[in-house]
Design a protein around this motif. Structure first.
Motif, PDB file in Angstrom:
ATOM      1  N   PRO A 125       0.810  -1.225   0.000  1.00 52.76           N
ATOM      2  CA  PRO A 125       0.000   0.000   0.000  1.00 52.76           C
ATOM      3  C   PRO A 125       0.845   1.279   0.000  1.00 52.76           C
ATOM      4  N   ARG A 126       0.536   2.142  -0.931  1.00 50.02           N
ATOM      5  CA  ARG A 126       1.196   3.451  -0.954  1.00 50.02           C
ATOM      6  C   ARG A 126       0.671   4.290   0.204  1.00 50.02           C
ATOM      7  N   GLY A 127       1.531   5.126   0.750  1.00 51.05           N
ATOM      8  CA  GLY A 127       1.107   5.998   1.845  1.00 51.05           C
ATOM      9  C   GLY A 127       2.247   6.265   2.805  1.00 51.05           C
ATOM     10  N   LYS A 194       8.599   3.282  15.577  1.00 50.23           N
ATOM     11  CA  LYS A 194       8.210   4.685  15.328  1.00 50.23           C
ATOM     12  C   LYS A 194       8.898   5.285  14.114  1.00 50.23           C
ATOM     13  N   THR A 195       9.789   4.530  13.455  1.00 54.23           N
ATOM     14  CA  THR A 195      10.385   5.034  12.214  1.00 54.23           C
ATOM     15  C   THR A 195       9.312   5.197  11.163  1.00 54.23           C
ATOM     16  N   ARG A 196       9.310   6.319  10.488  1.00 56.80           N
ATOM     17  CA  ARG A 196       8.359   6.551   9.402  1.00 56.80           C
ATOM     18  C   ARG A 196       8.748   5.759   8.161  1.00 56.80           C
ATOM     19  N   VAL A 197       7.751   5.269   7.453  1.00 57.86           N
ATOM     20  CA  VAL A 197       7.955   4.544   6.209  1.00 57.86           C
ATOM     21  C   VAL A 197       7.065   5.169   5.154  1.00 57.86           C
ATOM     22  N   TRP A 198       7.664   5.709   4.117  1.00 53.07           N
ATOM     23  CA  TRP A 198       6.896   6.287   2.993  1.00 53.07           C
ATOM     24  C   TRP A 198       6.949   5.295   1.846  1.00 53.07           C
ATOM     25  N   VAL A 199       5.791   4.937   1.359  1.00 53.93           N
ATOM     26  CA  VAL A 199       5.678   4.033   0.202  1.00 53.93           C
ATOM     27  C   VAL A 199       5.045   4.811  -0.930  1.00 53.93           C
ATOM     28  N   TYR A 200       5.717   4.862  -2.070  1.00 53.68           N
ATOM     29  CA  TYR A 200       5.176   5.623  -3.205  1.00 53.68           C
ATOM     30  C   TYR A 200       5.533   4.963  -4.521  1.00 53.68           C
TER      31      TYR A 200
END
Length: 200
Positions: A125-127, A194-200
């Motif tokens: 999932p992108r987001g 808590k690490t952010r993960v950006w999926v694009y």
């Protein structure tokens, strides 16, 4: 000097390749002069970043990309996070907008599969997500074994180690890296909770 390098080759030319990949941020493990799995994975990642066909072989075009210092660019501008580029099939560790480490990855195939009589889409999932739980070891999930998974999405999507990480989408939705790469991510505490993960 050998003009083409590929898996199985050894020697100073391979060691120089490994050191150059490492300097550019492509995770190659140890620069030991042996063109093995991890070097091939790093070459895949470089080739993807340079918009070349990812065959894992260092020929003229890949050498040119090395010489030019081809690297992917981050989309984020601040903080520490992981970025997953689905089009290029790359996992990047990013700090304040600068890509520090780059991995070949294999994400969801976006094809349908059946599990216990129900049909699902194998999508990553992108987001914008956050790593919220993790398992330090092998976990037997409903669709297979995951190595040291770090989960970032409520449907059970994780960054995890796997025995097969081809240079194209092959998973049910998770973000695969090699087992040694996953060990490194844990050992260096690169992806704590808590690490952010950006999926694009």
């Amino acid at each position: 000097m050998k003009l083409t390098l590929r898996r199985g080759d050894t020697g100073d030319a391979v060691r120089a390749l490994q050191r150059r990949l490492d300097r550019l941020g492509y995770w190659v493990g140890e620069s030991d002069g042996t063109f093995g799995l991890l070097t091939e994975q790093a070459v895949y990642a470089l080739q993807k970043a340079a918009d070349l066909r990812p065959d894992g072989i260092v020929g003229a075009e890949t050498r040119a990309a090395l010489a030019d210092g081809k690297r992917p660019e981050a989309r984020s501008t601040d903080g520490h996070l992981a970025e997953v580029d689905l089009d290029r099939q790359l996992l990047m560790i990013v700090d304040d907008g600068t890509v520090s480490r780059i991995f070949n990855t294999s994400t969801g195939t976006f094809e349908h599969y059946t599990y216990q009589g129900d049909t699902y889409l194998a999508d990553t999932p992108r987001g914008k997500w956050t790593i919220d739980w993790q398992v330090d070891g092998w976990r037997d999930g409903p669709l297979g074994r995951l190595y040291r998974p770090k989960y970032f999405q409520e449907q059970g999507i994780a960054i995890h180690g796997y025995t097969s990480v081809p240079p194209y989408p092959a998973s049910h939705g998770c973000v695969r890296v090699t087992l040694p790469a996953m060990d490194w991510l844990w050992a260096q505490d690169v992806l704590p909770k808590k690490t952010r993960v950006w999926v694009y």
